[in-house]
Design a protein around this motif. Structure first.
Motif, mmCIF file in Angstrom:
data_model
loop_
_atom_site.group_PDB
_atom_site.id
_atom_site.type_symbol
_atom_site.label_atom_id
_atom_site.label_comp_id
_atom_site.label_asym_id
_atom_site.label_seq_id
_atom_site.Cartn_x
_atom_site.Cartn_y
_atom_site.Cartn_z
ATOM 1 N N LEU A 105 -10.668 -0.555 1.557
ATOM 2 C CA LEU A 105 -9.926 0.417 2.372
ATOM 3 C C LEU A 105 -10.265 1.851 1.971
ATOM 4 O O LEU A 105 -10.300 2.747 2.818
ATOM 5 N N GLN A 106 -10.529 2.048 0.686
ATOM 6 C CA GLN A 106 -10.984 3.371 0.257
ATOM 7 C C GLN A 106 -12.331 3.680 0.890
ATOM 8 O O GLN A 106 -12.569 4.780 1.377
ATOM 9 N N LEU B 142 0.812 -1.220 0.000
ATOM 10 C CA LEU B 142 0.000 0.000 0.000
ATOM 11 C C LEU B 142 0.841 1.264 0.000
ATOM 12 O O LEU B 142 0.305 2.363 -0.074
ATOM 13 N N LEU C 210 -7.542 4.587 2.986
ATOM 14 C CA LEU C 210 -6.580 4.588 1.890
ATOM 15 C C LEU C 210 -6.942 5.653 0.873
ATOM 16 O O LEU C 210 -8.096 5.779 0.476
ATOM 17 N N ASN C 211 -5.931 6.384 0.445
ATOM 18 C CA ASN C 211 -6.121 7.387 -0.588
ATOM 19 C C ASN C 211 -5.210 7.029 -1.747
ATOM 20 O O ASN C 211 -3.989 7.070 -1.629
ATOM 21 N N THR C 212 -5.812 6.664 -2.872
ATOM 22 C CA THR C 212 -4.983 6.178 -3.982
ATOM 23 C C THR C 212 -4.689 7.270 -4.994
ATOM 24 O O THR C 212 -4.120 6.992 -6.038
ATOM 25 N N ASP D 293 1.988 -3.998 5.978
ATOM 26 C CA ASP D 293 0.612 -3.604 5.653
ATOM 27 C C ASP D 293 -0.413 -4.353 6.491
ATOM 28 O O ASP D 293 -1.417 -3.771 6.927
ATOM 29 N N TYR E 98 -1.606 5.911 2.976
ATOM 30 C CA TYR E 98 -2.390 5.172 3.961
ATOM 31 C C TYR E 98 -2.499 5.984 5.245
ATOM 32 O O TYR E 98 -1.556 6.689 5.608
ATOM 33 N N GLU E 99 -3.596 5.834 5.937
ATOM 34 C CA GLU E 99 -3.819 6.703 7.102
ATOM 35 C C GLU E 99 -2.755 6.525 8.190
ATOM 36 O O GLU E 99 -2.489 7.445 8.960
ATOM 37 N N VAL F 141 -8.384 -2.762 -2.150
ATOM 38 C CA VAL F 141 -8.268 -1.309 -2.294
ATOM 39 C C VAL F 141 -9.638 -0.657 -2.127
ATOM 40 O O VAL F 141 -9.789 0.355 -1.439
ATOM 41 N N ILE G 5 -3.253 -2.424 8.482
ATOM 42 C CA ILE G 5 -4.647 -2.685 8.093
ATOM 43 C C ILE G 5 -5.421 -3.250 9.286
ATOM 44 O O ILE G 5 -6.559 -2.858 9.559
#
Ligand SMILES: NC(=O)c1ccc[n+]([C@@H]2O[C@H](COP(=O)([O-])OP(=O)(O)OC[C@H]3O[C@@H](n4cnc5c(N)ncnc54)[C@H](O)[C@@H]3O)[C@@H](O)[C@H]2O)c1
Ligand SMILES: NC(=O)c1ccc[n+]([C@@H]2O[C@H](COP(=O)([O-])OP(=O)(O)OC[C@H]3O[C@@H](n4cnc5c(N)ncnc54)[C@H](O)[C@@H]3O)[C@@H](O)[C@H]2O)c1
Ligand SMILES: NC(=O)c1ccc[n+]([C@@H]2O[C@H](COP(=O)([O-])OP(=O)(O)OC[C@H]3O[C@@H](n4cnc5c(N)ncnc54)[C@H](O)[C@@H]3O)[C@@H](O)[C@H]2O)c1
Ligand SMILES: NC(=O)c1ccc[n+]([C@@H]2O[C@H](COP(=O)([O-])OP(=O)(O)OC[C@H]3O[C@@H](n4cnc5c(N)ncnc54)[C@H](O)[C@@H]3O)[C@@H](O)[C@H]2O)c1
Ligand SMILES: [Mg+2]
Ligand SMILES: [Mg+2]
Ligand SMILES: [Mg+2]
Ligand SMILES: [Mg+2]
Lengths: 392, 392, 392, 392
Positions: free
Chosen positions: B377-378, B35, B383-385, B328, B40-41, B374, B332
């Motif tokens: 998590l978004q 990730l 998660l920001n992709t 990860d 990721y946060e 993904v 997570i």
């Protein structure tokens, strides 16, 4: 029936013709046809080849049966039903100069403008729904603007693929019907904004460019595999060698360059960064025939800064792989035309093509592209993937 | 801070510890952490190893710095900051009998029931959010029903992983806090309905089983690649050979069998049909060290009934690959716990594990699994992709 | 005519029978027969199979034509001339217990002593000059001393190969003629001092053990290649997997061990030092059939202390490779018998066998062995290599 | 002491210099030096590099220590003793035009005739016994006749290697001493009848051409392996890719052609028949550095007309391999000079060179060549292989 016309009755086209007839007669399973593990609205049995164009004097005038016997007779049973179609003379535009002795096209007799009209006449007679371009790889400069087309034609400054693309358009206009052109070779048609916009105006479709078989889509998936694990790719080497006419053609530098371009674009598109790479059709070795040899080396950095490497070696039958994809491309084109799609369709190109049009579109992992394609076709009601929704 | 406790201070755990510190000090990029190509946060720098358990007399009592110097000192710079953590004695349950001379656990002194409580005591002291199991591969029979647990423990009929799983639960209960157990080895924990339901009751998480690195996830993607083109796979051979303790352990037949099971399940799950295959950790060859050699052969039928084949050879650093995934998995787990997830989470396991729990779940192409992960998590806002929405 | 009797009408023997007849009829070139690129005193056309023994109920009683049709009919044209020979029942000695259902030998009816005499009777009738042993790999303890033979036979403590070796001797003695036994399987006959000395007394020949085809002789040459450049080999991994009965047999541990021994001996013999290695027939994978897959990894140190590595992958037809060697072994045996050779002959074994007898002899690079063999046969006047004296 | 002068202080020469010093100091074993597994009359410790010529402005004027630090410093310990030798300006003759910016030689200042004399002056000063040519691959037309030499020089129509060959001769004549020139690059010196005869007249030696490392000698041995079993080779593909200056140079077509010639000659020489093949240095890929990647595919017919195939993949350190051979070439040259050998010596070239001189000589299996070499040196009393007479 989905009526198909072929441009270039070479190995790919002949595998397509033989395979289709063998599937129809029940002698062969439709292995290698991607959508055939699901249920598609048009069964493979409804596809029919109705015409074929070539410029090789050893092919023009012969039936597909004779051509197939010559090319595949020692290897596969060739169905008699192929006697129904005869290869006609197409447009040469110098595409096999220096490769096929005695090759001659209508353009050499009639000039380019007339030759285009002549092919359109023949298409009016054959009434194909889909035209598939599988002529020898050739160099082609995109038109870029619609305005430049007429002048380039009148000066004879068009490649064979471009001339055929225009002939197909003429046929669509004259008959006021929708037609699909599937371009499986590297010449930029679906990547030429001028061509795409002309097809759009004619309510027709152009899909392309360069069928994605062999090492390129595998490389795409391998790179995606590494990208997902955030491994840093250091270098990529990929060699291809084969003994068919297609590989012989690629020993000519300008043809090789066309292929290298569509093959290399995959790297940056998928990884998101540039990596030194060597990806080319590398050579011609006659005894390998259509079963090419591929060698690939990929090195990357893993966690904690260490280095890993991967080597892939393949022996793959080059032409049947594309033939299997063309079966689906033909029936998908038909379904899309019926539903009013026009211009080009990225979701289809992204899975099936090495250099997916339109021009500004980029490559993506094939597995992602496949899921997008399945979703599109399910949405249209063309594809039924069974209970699990196309999830393998 | 995400506080991490380690079970089994072997190569994987030591690469994790060294790599984490090197990333924190800015000396190393977080390559190999999936990730990390997105945002990721929880940044990698917020992870911290706070405790470690082992049964090897050469490790128990030493600091992580000493252990890492012994194992990786010749190959990598070992950060001094690892002096802060000391390896403690864990539960043996015979897991390395015949492999590591002199191995001894708390259970050998105190009996199994007491040993479990003792580890729970220590966890209360260390206060980990996430516990990671990377002990030597061991044979384990799933409990299947919660009812059977107490009796099996009292009779000492539990594997080390099971005992640790229970100790983690005791710790969660006593502290009334949520904890995550990440099981990176083949022993069935996330695939054991009894364990999963006990974790669910304790509002805690168990993720597993058997970290998906090396040849197995690559095979999954290669098979998916073939399946999408509807090629008919004829046979699969896959050999693995390495020179680390993990490979040595796998020369013991019962341990090998555990691994073979998680490795083989991939075939049917992805292709949708059975294929004769030979997929096993094949042997131990000391000079290869942690950089294993993998050879794979896959043959299939293509369009028109012809046969293709593919050979893959790899040299890969075994342990860092898993260590990168664990980074990860730890963060997570933390995010999921915070948002109230409990039991096990298939979307996470499907990408990271060879044998994704829960029991009834099956394997899928890793690329698909990655996109699902993904998306999850978004959706959680973890998660920001970036602009392209996680599409590579 | 060189008259040949076969023990074990399996894939190797059947390729030999079919290939010989096809060469005689002019339909096939004698490719794969080493000495055929020179001029040998006995042309291939003078070899004739006159008898065959097996214990498989699906083979005993059938003609070679029927057996060959069953085994190779789909792949190769089977000559009618093979109808002349019929497979007879041989000695079982449990060699295929658990592998071939219903297998039964003369020994199960008559006891071992009688069975040996019975086979000798049949040989007196068939009058072979050369007997070739290609039965399934079996475990066998060498007699070591001539004194132990009678007791072991009377107690039934002999393997099938040993029983056949004794039957051939009985035939030689009764007829007072010289006979050659070619042992192409791992059971130690040419490596058993007792057998060799008994053959010597009977003015007869025993050549063996274990035909050198496939990865082993190639490994020998690769190691010699490295040794000549004084590179320091660090490790060797070699995997073999196939789908024929021979590979199935090797999944039985005791048979596998017999093979591993003959395969591994090559390393020390050629390099002059020990190297950690993993060299084994690794598995059975039915769809591969007789075309096995081999993967090999060799790592070494080069000048200035750096490390290189080599990977070899092969797809090779296992049985025809040995069949081609047997053609030469049969005619060389005949030439040697005629010139009074007896016992065993290292120069022949060293090139053709994985575990060249006599017992104390070691392996050498095959290329060296080949030149020694050529020199021997030239010296005897049996071989004419043309002007360049056999130097390629 | 054997005094050595270097032409071209590139990777090969620098590995040679560093490796020699490390061996002398006892820090390194002489792995990769072929004769070092036996006892040679001149121990490695008696070799000494006394001078070096280059045209790269980044090297000329620097000590070997500085050059080695720049090239190998990150990878290997560089001995201080290399400070004793300084790189001098050599003859350019355009050999690196377009490759190395700013390269300049004595010829550009003084004209070619003077430059040759100038290098001869320097050699008189340095007093080497052996001169080793490892400059960048260059195009060179053989003189063929002694008569043509003077004119070609006066017109400047000589390559750098030829100019150096003449300078070495001038040095030998002026000093009336025997000198050896070892040509490890593809430019034809030992294959040029004019050069060989001039060296013969000067009682001196020229050995060459093109050091046999990497894929070519391995291919030779693999083909010999197949030839000995009388398998019919159908095709050979061999790819080479690397990231050192040598590979970069070979992307220039005329240099590539020089290399392809010496690489391809092996096929016919060993098999005795022609086989379609593709054997070329294929490409440049910077991240691979000096550790090139080689892929090879060989297909052949086996007994009974079936087809087998072999794939070889290698990662090998290119330059150290040649450096190791040069150690032996230097001391063998010395031994031969001492015993009055002159002109060129096929027995040495046949093992060490890709294109062994003299011109009319052909390639042979390396293993055979090695045994011939050993025999020659044993005969001279220079080599002691121990009791087993050099037989591995
Ligand atoms: N897997 C694959 O085989 C694959 C994958 C992607 C793209 N392609 C492309 O498909 C094309 C066909 O491949 P192939 O293996 O069948 O090649 P091929 O050489 O066997 O066939 C090409 C045929 O086109 C004919 N042709 C050439 N110029 C023509 C013209 N101007 N008009 C009409 N016919 C013409 C030739 O005479 C020949 O019969 C090639 O361009 C190739 O690059 C193939
Ligand atoms: N890529 C990978 O390396 C990978 C992938 C998937 C799974 N795994 C699994 O991860 C585990 C660890 O791999 P590794 O390479 O670090 O192995 P390793 O052998 O180097 O380390 C295992 C460590 O666990 C310790 N241990 C054994 N039993 C224990 C117990 N009962 N309590 C506490 N410690 C114990 C050992 O002493 C050793 O220090 C193995 O089970 C392996 O199968 C590894
Ligand atoms: N390249 C090669 O194939 C190769 C190389 C070296 C050695 N070998 C050895 O050659 C032998 C034959 O190989 P194959 O591929 O033909 O195997 P196969 O299994 O096809 O044939 C063996 C045959 O022997 C028969 N048999 C078994 N026990 C017997 C007995 N006691 N008496 C008579 N017949 C008996 C079986 O019924 C079968 O027909 C094996 O031992 C193998 O290890 C083969
Ligand atoms: N295994 C091998 O590396 C191998 C095998 C066979 C042959 N060779 C040949 O050996 C040569 C050297 O290989 P390398 O890897 O060291 O290459 P390199 O490019 O690292 O070194 C060549 C050196 O020669 C110098 N040079 C170029 N022209 C010169 C001139 N006219 N006078 C003096 N110096 C000059 C360059 O500046 C450079 O320092 C190449 O020709 C190569 O083809 C190498
Ligand atoms: Mg093709
Ligand atoms: Mg590990
Ligand atoms: Mg066999
Ligand atoms: Mg080099």
């Amino acid at each position: 029936m989905v009526r198909i016309a072929i441009l270039g009755q070479g190995l790919v086209a002949t595998h397509l013709a033989v395979g289709l007839e063998r599937i129809k007669s029940g002698e062969l399973e439709p292995i290698g046809v991607p959508l055939d593990r699901f249920e598609y609205e048009i069964p493979v049995g409804r596809l029919e080849i109705v015409g074929s164009f070539d410029v090789d004097p050893r092919k023009v005038g012969k039936t597909l049966y004779q051509v197939a016997q010559d090319m595949l007779g020692g290897q596969l049973p060739v169905p008699r039903s192929l006697e129904a179609v005869r290869v006609e003379r197409g447009i040469h535009a110098g595409s096999v100069k220096g490769l096929i002795p005695g090759a001659r096209g209508l353009d050499e007799e009639l000039g380019m403008e007339e030759a285009v009209e002549k092919v359109a006449d023949r298409l009016q007679h054959l009434k194909p729904d889909v035209v598939i371009n599988v002529i020898t790889t050739e160099k082609a400069e995109p038109f870029e603007t619609v305005g430049s087309v007429r002048e380039r034609v009148s000066k004879g400054l068009v490649s064979a693929s471009q001339a055929y693309a225009l002939a197909v358009l003429r046929y669509a206009e004259r008959e006021a019907r929708r037609v699909a052109l599937v371009n499986a070779i590297p010449a930029p048609l679906a990547n030429d904004p001028a061509i795409v916009s002309m097809y759009e105006s004619a309510e027709s479709l152009v899909l392309g460019d360069d069928g994605a078989t062999g090492a390129t889509p595998l490389t795409a998936d391998l790179l995606e595999h590494l990208a997902e694990r955030n491994r840093r790719v250091l270098s990529i080497a990929q060699f291809n060698i084969g003994g068919n006419l297609d590989f012989l053609a690629l020993t000519l530098p300008e043809k090789n360059l066309m292929k290298e371009k569509t093959k290399s674009s995959v790297v940056r598109d998928i990884l998101g960064y540039d990596v030194p790479h060597f990806i080319k059709p590398t050579g011609y070795l006659e005894p390998l025939g259509d079963k090419k040899f591929v060698a690939m080396h990929i090195a990357w950095k893993t966690f904690n800064g260490l280095e890993d490497e991967l080597v892939v070696n393949m022996r793959i039958n080059d032409s049947p792989a594309l033939a299997g994809l063309l079966v689906d491309l033909a029936r998908i084109s038909y379904s899309l035309l019926e539903r009013g799609y026009k211009g080009t369709v990225y979701e289809v190109n992204a899975f099936f093509m090495k250099n997916p049009g339109p021009k500004e579109a980029s490559n993506m992992a094939r597995i992602t592209a496949f899921h997008n394609l399945v979703k599109l076709l399910q949405g249209l009601g063309a594809l039924n993937t069974g209970i699990n929704g196309g999830q393998p």
